[in-house]
Structure formats: structure tokens, C-alpha cells
Scaffold this active site. Sequence first.
Site, mmCIF file in Angstrom:
data_model
loop_
_atom_site.group_PDB
_atom_site.id
_atom_site.type_symbol
_atom_site.label_atom_id
_atom_site.label_comp_id
_atom_site.label_asym_id
_atom_site.label_seq_id
_atom_site.Cartn_x
_atom_site.Cartn_y
_atom_site.Cartn_z
ATOM 1 N N GLU A 142 0.725 -1.141 -0.183
ATOM 2 C CA GLU A 142 0.008 -0.053 -0.112
ATOM 3 C C GLU A 142 0.813 1.289 0.036
ATOM 4 O OE1 GLU A 142 -3.731 2.051 2.467
ATOM 5 O OE2 GLU A 142 -2.657 0.326 3.186
ATOM 6 N N HIS A 210 -5.909 5.952 -1.765
ATOM 7 C CA HIS A 210 -5.243 7.103 -1.320
ATOM 8 C C HIS A 210 -4.908 8.017 -2.456
ATOM 9 C CE1 HIS A 210 -4.469 6.107 2.936
ATOM 10 N NE2 HIS A 210 -4.455 4.887 2.494
ATOM 11 N N ASN A 234 -12.293 5.917 2.601
ATOM 12 C CA ASN A 234 -11.269 6.324 3.341
ATOM 13 C C ASN A 234 -9.999 6.707 2.623
ATOM 14 O OD1 ASN A 234 -12.754 3.993 5.458
ATOM 15 N ND2 ASN A 234 -12.139 5.940 6.270
ATOM 16 N N ASP A 289 -8.192 -3.502 7.838
ATOM 17 C CA ASP A 289 -7.009 -2.366 7.637
ATOM 18 C C ASP A 289 -6.333 -2.246 8.939
ATOM 19 O OD1 ASP A 289 -5.479 -0.593 6.579
ATOM 20 O OD2 ASP A 289 -6.888 1.020 7.126
ATOM 21 N N GLY A 325 -5.816 4.084 11.490
ATOM 22 C CA GLY A 325 -6.235 2.443 10.937
ATOM 23 C C GLY A 325 -7.272 2.131 11.940
#
Length: 402
Positions: A142, A210, A234, A289, A325
Site C-alpha cells: 500500500e 489514497h 477512506n 485495515d 487505522g
Amino acid sequence: MKLPNIHILFVLILIFPMPIQAQKIEGILYSDGKPVSITSDNGKITIVSPLKNDAAASKIYIAPGLIDIQINGYVGVDFSGPDLTVEGVKKATKALWKAGVTSYYPTVITSDIERIKSNFAILAEARKDPEIGSSIPGFHLEGPYISPIAGFRGAHLEKYIKKPDWDEFQELQKAADGGIELITLAPELDGAIPFIRKLVQSGVTVSLGHHNGSAKDVALAVEAGARLSTHLGNGCANEINRHHNPLWPQLSSDELTISIIADGHHLTREEVRTFYKTKGVDKTILVSDALDLAGLPPGEYTRGERTLLLTPDVVKLPKENVLAGAASPISKCVGQVMEYTGCSLKDAIQMASTNPAEFFDLNERGTIETGKRADLILFTMKDNEMTIEQTYVKGELVFARE
């Protein structure tokens, strides 16, 4: 000279090894609520048969083991941290078994490239371990090729974020012994689209996350082979344009499956319901997550360059006042998505097990059928709260609640 009978038996065992004794488990099948008996042998499900007597199955459900494709750590073990060890990975895996997770993709996030390499090498070594390796089908990277913009970058440190670099990624993949099967990146970055094409050609699944990509960016990424949206809703700024933002293009794309953190804190009830109604059960995957702080007592913890606040519900960055998180395993999301959407237990398990198995071609996992791997969980449900009673990996009992 005549051998004693015990010696004869020993010789026969050496010549004709005795088969592993078959396991038989009874309970309520998650998909239809009917009592069943499941027999496994040599790690595979061999018989699934209905039970005539409801009482024999008690009130314990049986389902395929949960599969978490995005988990950053657990019980103090940080897959991106400086102190990762093979023993730490084993500790986290065994703790995840207690939460009903029989397969997972350790997720390494944006960091110094040498740290990422080192940790993938450790994960690759842990994956070879005969005790826990079968629970780790691959790894999730990620970052670091994500948006540097505040909000969209989430808890990722800006100084390590960079543009896509194919040679660099190949070094990471080499360190991971080819184990990186999923990568989350931002499609709007310079060079992202050709980078996505190369990833897809190499067999890596590309997920958009993201990012602050436009509708055009998302469309080009999908055309290049992107197939997933990472924790949709998110990794997004608090204030976005009501028309032009990253959410609508991903929701409207028929080609994109979405993953969501349905822990009751990362997304509102209305968001989860809308995402679920738009994508449906077939194109939604539940993820935890979870950070390494999940499973630890609430309080402040120092992790590298930052202080994190672990509450009973989530992990926060107190200085920035943003979520860092999750603090719960994926089993928490199963009951929460049922409460938010009104979906059935069958559908919730599909999103937490069957869908990720099918998405990543884990053909032997994710359903209860003869010939499938005997990754099974026994659990109770009360007020949409899942309590794991037993966990089996390849037919072996790896956790039993006292």
C-alpha cells in the site's frame, strides 16, 4: 525367529503408513441455516451432509475461514515496522486464527524503500514456514506511489511518498520472492498508467487508493487493468468537490470491485449502505485495515516517528486528529455490515471470505464444498457480534475458545 506382535505392527506401519484420521464437525451452515456435518481428511473437505436432528448441531455456525486482504499488523506486530521478525509474523498469524482469519495478505505501507525491502524479505521467509505459511497466500503493498496531498495520503508519511518507479518495484518484488500480489496506488501520478499496465502484465493486481484521481484518471487506470478500490471512502480528504471527486468514478465503474472497512467507525451507516447498494454483494470485499495495535490494551503507543492513540474502537493520530487505522479484526466487520445494511449472514461471509478468494483465484478457499481446503470457523452470533469458537486451517484445529 518369530517377531513379537508389537514388532510386526511397527514394521507394517513403516511399510503402510496409517492415514490421518478424518475430522468431523457439526453445526449450522452459515449459508442456509440448516444443520450439517462436515468431514475433512488430509486437509480437504470430503463430505458435507445434512443432519436430521437439529439439536445435534447446537447453535454454532460453520463457515469458511475469513480472508483479510488488507491488514497492517496485529497484537503488536507491525508488518511495516523496524523490528519485524519471522517469529513476529508467526505470533500475528496465530492471533488472527483466534479472530477467525485463516488467510490474509500482510500489508506493508509507505516507508523508506530499504525498510520495505527488508520487511518483504522477512515476510517471504515467514511464508515458507510449514506451520503458518499456508495462511499467507501473498502480500499487499500500500504505497509508496500514492497521493502526497493531506487527507488523501491518510496516515502515510509524506516524505516517503513518490512517483511510480518500475525498476524500484521490481527490486521490492524480488525481495518479496515474487509474493506481492496486490498494490494500492494513485492513478493520477505521473507515469501511473504505464506502470499499471506493467504491473498487470506481471500478474500483480492493481487497486486504486489514497488518491485524488479524476474520472478520466480512474477510467484510464481501469482501461490499463486496475480492478479494485482500496478501502473506498477512506484515504480521502474531509472536504471534496461534490461533483468531481474520487468516489463517484469508482462507484460508477462496473469493472471495479470495492473493499470497505465496515468496523462501525471508518464509514458511516449511510456510506456503507450506499456502497453496498451500488456495488452489490458480488463486488464488495470487507477488509479490516487493522494496525499492529489491534488486539492490545487502549492507550498511547510510540511507533517510529509518531505517537498513536489506541481507543477501544480505532487508532488515531492525536496530533493530526485523523484516523490512523482500525483496531478490530475483520470478524468485527461481518456483524457490523449486517447491522448497517440488513444483509444476511450468508452475504456478509461472502464479502469476507468467498469474494476475496474468487478475486485472487484462491480456488481452494472461500466456500464449503467437497474438495475445497478445510479452512473452517465455528462461531456464534449475538446482536450481530461474531464470537469465534474454533478455527481450522487445512483441517487442523488451530484455535479453540476455552
